[in-house]
Scaffold this motif. Sequence first.
Motif, PDB file in Angstrom:
ATOM      1  N   CYS A  92       0.843  -1.196   0.000  1.00  0.00           N
ATOM      2  CA  CYS A  92       0.000   0.000   0.000  1.00  0.00           C
ATOM      3  C   CYS A  92       0.875   1.241   0.000  1.00  0.00           C
ATOM      4  CB  CYS A  92      -0.916   0.009   1.222  1.00  0.00           C
ATOM      5  SG  CYS A  92      -0.028   0.197   2.773  1.00  0.00           S
ATOM      6  N   GLY A  93       0.262   2.363  -0.303  1.00  0.00           N
ATOM      7  CA  GLY A  93       0.922   3.649  -0.146  1.00  0.00           C
ATOM      8  C   GLY A  93       0.589   4.182   1.240  1.00  0.00           C
ATOM      9  N   GLU A 180      -4.677   1.403  -1.033  1.00  0.00           N
ATOM     10  CA  GLU A 180      -4.388   0.248  -1.881  1.00  0.00           C
ATOM     11  C   GLU A 180      -5.611   0.044  -2.765  1.00  0.00           C
ATOM     12  OE1 GLU A 180      -7.181  -1.450  -0.411  1.00  0.00           O
ATOM     13  OE2 GLU A 180      -6.019  -3.304  -0.415  1.00  0.00           O
ATOM     14  N   ASP A 205       5.076   2.548  -0.821  1.00  0.00           N
ATOM     15  CA  ASP A 205       5.195   3.896  -1.390  1.00  0.00           C
ATOM     16  C   ASP A 205       4.846   4.908  -0.307  1.00  0.00           C
ATOM     17  OD1 ASP A 205       5.237   3.228  -4.463  1.00  0.00           O
ATOM     18  OD2 ASP A 205       3.632   2.029  -3.597  1.00  0.00           O
TER      19      ASP A 205
END
Length: 234
Positions: A92-93, A180, A205
Amino acid sequence: MTTPHISAPDGSFAPDVLMPGDPLRARHIAQTYFDDPQLITSVRAIEGYTGTWNGKPVSVMASGMGIPSMCIYATELFRFYDVQRIIRVGTCGSLQPAIGLNEVLIASSASTDSNVTTSYTGGLEAASNASPDLVRSASAASDSLGLKSHLGSIFSSDLFYHPDETINDRLTSLGFLGIEMEAAGLYHVASHERREALTIATVSDLLQGSGSLTPEERETGVGKMVELALQTLA
Ligand code: HPA
């Protein structure tokens, strides 16, 4: 049993399945963490494996990217292969400056800009929740492994390349931990099929900073998360 997207012998999936997005990560998880992994399906190069971990059967298969792909695989696993619990082990970011690369999120709920919620609820804006038992178990497993994990809400986006450049800042202000593309779909499928699901995601990220994991790190750098998922299911 053959479904449109999975061709595995009856009874070959374990009741518990780990689902990364990436099929190469699924293979890596089977080969690295499972004892005696057996390939049970490979339709569209989405390989599914069943093996054991600490003597207990467990399977792994990729979801692909995005809510529609996740919904196809999760529905077929729950409905036709008698799978009871799915833990998504994704990337995920991070939306919060205090959450760094390689840290792990445990998503107790997922909001979304996808139609999946209203499609399942006949128009109601219902919450997409993880199974409380799995949240409790993951939280305890994280403590016992001494992991730095973050429990809370994430956002499942339909678009990776979003045209609205303010979207990440807005999600940060709203308090979402990460973004995500699959959790909300998984949670609605599980609730519709009366089964259990959880999403655990490693930060790949930084959306309020700079930095990202390399493709190799994304594929293999997920060890802590996989241990957490396996311990959660133990
Ligand atoms: N956005 C959406 N999904 C993601 C990201 C991201 O930055 N990183 C990993 N999955």
